[in-house]
Scaffold this motif. Structure first.
Motif, mmCIF file in Angstrom:
data_model
loop_
_atom_site.group_PDB
_atom_site.id
_atom_site.type_symbol
_atom_site.label_atom_id
_atom_site.label_comp_id
_atom_site.label_asym_id
_atom_site.label_seq_id
_atom_site.Cartn_x
_atom_site.Cartn_y
_atom_site.Cartn_z
ATOM 1 N N LEU A 68 -0.993 -1.697 -0.090
ATOM 2 C CA LEU A 68 -0.665 -2.105 -1.460
ATOM 3 C C LEU A 68 -0.218 -3.559 -1.485
ATOM 4 C CD1 LEU A 68 1.511 0.927 -2.665
ATOM 5 C CD2 LEU A 68 -0.934 0.531 -3.083
ATOM 6 N N LYS A 69 -0.574 -4.253 -2.560
ATOM 7 C CA LYS A 69 -0.051 -5.591 -2.838
ATOM 8 C C LYS A 69 1.293 -5.366 -3.531
ATOM 9 C CE LYS A 69 -4.705 -7.319 -3.518
ATOM 10 N NZ LYS A 69 -5.687 -7.805 -4.513
ATOM 11 N N PRO A 77 2.444 2.091 2.614
ATOM 12 C CA PRO A 77 3.269 3.296 2.587
ATOM 13 C C PRO A 77 2.603 4.415 3.383
ATOM 14 C CG PRO A 77 2.726 2.568 0.351
ATOM 15 C CD PRO A 77 1.966 1.719 1.293
ATOM 16 N N ASP A 78 3.414 5.351 3.838
ATOM 17 C CA ASP A 78 2.838 6.521 4.496
ATOM 18 C C ASP A 78 1.916 7.256 3.533
ATOM 19 O OD1 ASP A 78 4.034 6.165 7.034
ATOM 20 O OD2 ASP A 78 5.895 7.039 6.307
ATOM 21 N N ALA A 79 2.231 7.210 2.244
ATOM 22 C CA ALA A 79 1.366 7.799 1.219
ATOM 23 C C ALA A 79 1.724 7.218 -0.141
ATOM 24 C CB ALA A 79 1.502 9.318 1.197
ATOM 25 N N SER A 80 0.737 7.246 -1.041
ATOM 26 C CA SER A 80 0.926 6.798 -2.418
ATOM 27 C C SER A 80 0.345 7.852 -3.352
ATOM 28 C CB SER A 80 0.189 5.473 -2.674
ATOM 29 O OG SER A 80 0.665 4.463 -1.836
ATOM 30 N N ASP A 115 -4.248 -3.011 -5.800
ATOM 31 C CA ASP A 115 -3.296 -3.246 -6.871
ATOM 32 C C ASP A 115 -2.459 -1.973 -7.055
ATOM 33 O OD1 ASP A 115 -2.611 -4.910 -9.473
ATOM 34 O OD2 ASP A 115 -2.798 -2.795 -10.021
ATOM 35 N N PRO A 116 -1.139 -2.076 -7.164
ATOM 36 C CA PRO A 116 -0.286 -0.897 -7.255
ATOM 37 C C PRO A 116 -0.093 -0.350 -8.663
ATOM 38 C CG PRO A 116 1.064 -2.841 -7.137
ATOM 39 C CD PRO A 116 -0.360 -3.303 -7.028
ATOM 40 N N ILE A 129 6.796 0.299 -8.991
ATOM 41 C CA ILE A 129 6.376 1.666 -8.695
ATOM 42 C C ILE A 129 7.492 2.598 -9.181
ATOM 43 C CG2 ILE A 129 5.832 3.304 -6.846
ATOM 44 C CD1 ILE A 129 4.586 0.885 -5.328
ATOM 45 N N PRO A 130 7.180 3.549 -10.079
ATOM 46 C CA PRO A 130 8.225 4.343 -10.733
ATOM 47 C C PRO A 130 9.133 5.149 -9.801
ATOM 48 C CG PRO A 130 6.148 4.577 -11.899
ATOM 49 C CD PRO A 130 5.847 3.831 -10.633
#
Length: 194
Positions: A74-75, A86-89, A104-105, A138-139
């Motif tokens: 991720l940027k 991240p380990d996951a998104s 793009d996040p 990121i929420p």
């Protein structure tokens, strides 16, 4: 100011190239660039991978329109010039299609990290990553902290930090806040710690 922008651009270009070369030539190392500092980390161990599988199953059952994407770059941060993996998104199933290694996040609802047992996990997963993800907007940031046997849920990013952090020990239930809205029964996490 022009010299600083030029140096920043060169740093990011060199980082992207080094990350590509390293990914092709070695196994077990991932590079990240946060706060202008290049760091490396080892790929997840078997227990760490099993935690991600556990979470993936829960997310798919609870929110089938979303997918837990492991290891997508991720940027990050306010300027989107830094790089985190991240380990996951958690994002819509096809959100990352066509975006390449560093995406793009904007469509990411939650970033997930599972602590490893290396020396950098404290500063990386408990300090640098939550700050970077909050600056990105990121929420939700979910930290599954195997060392401390707890789940930390960060929410309400204000552009600098997460305003709310809720911590529960493994074994307790926790509901991830909106826009995620998934309930986690964390008893199983006790199986994947040293």
């Amino acid at each position: 100011m022009i010299a600083a922008d030029h140096e920043s651009r060169i740093l990011h270009e060199e980082f992207d190239e080094a990350a590509r070369i390293l990914a092709r030539s070695t196994e077990g190392i991932r590079l990240e660039l946060i706060d202008g500092k290049i760091t490396s980390r080892v790929v997840p161990d078997g227990d760490q991978g099993r935690v991600i599988q556990w979470l993936m199953r829960i997310c798919l059952q609870s929110r089938p329109e979303l997918w837990l994407h492991p290891d997508q770059g991720l940027k990050v941060q306010a300027d989107r010039k830094e790089r985190a993996r991240p380990d996951a998104s958690l994002a819509p199933m096809d959100y990352f299609v066509g975006q390449g290694e560093w995406a793009d996040p904007g469509g990411v609802l939650m970033a997930v990290e599972v602590t490893s047992y290396d020396a950098d996990t404290d500063s990386r997963d408990r300090v640098e990553k939550p700050r970077a993800y909050a600056q990105t907007g990121i929420p939700v940031y979910l930290l599954i902290d195997r060392e401390n046997g707890e789940v930390r849920v960060h929410s309400e990013p204000d552009g600098v930090r997460y305003e709310t952090v809720r911590i529960v020990p493994f074994g307790k239930e926790i509901t991830l806040p909106e826009p995620v809205g998934i309930r986690l029964e964390t008893e199983e996490l006790k199986n994947w710690v040293r």
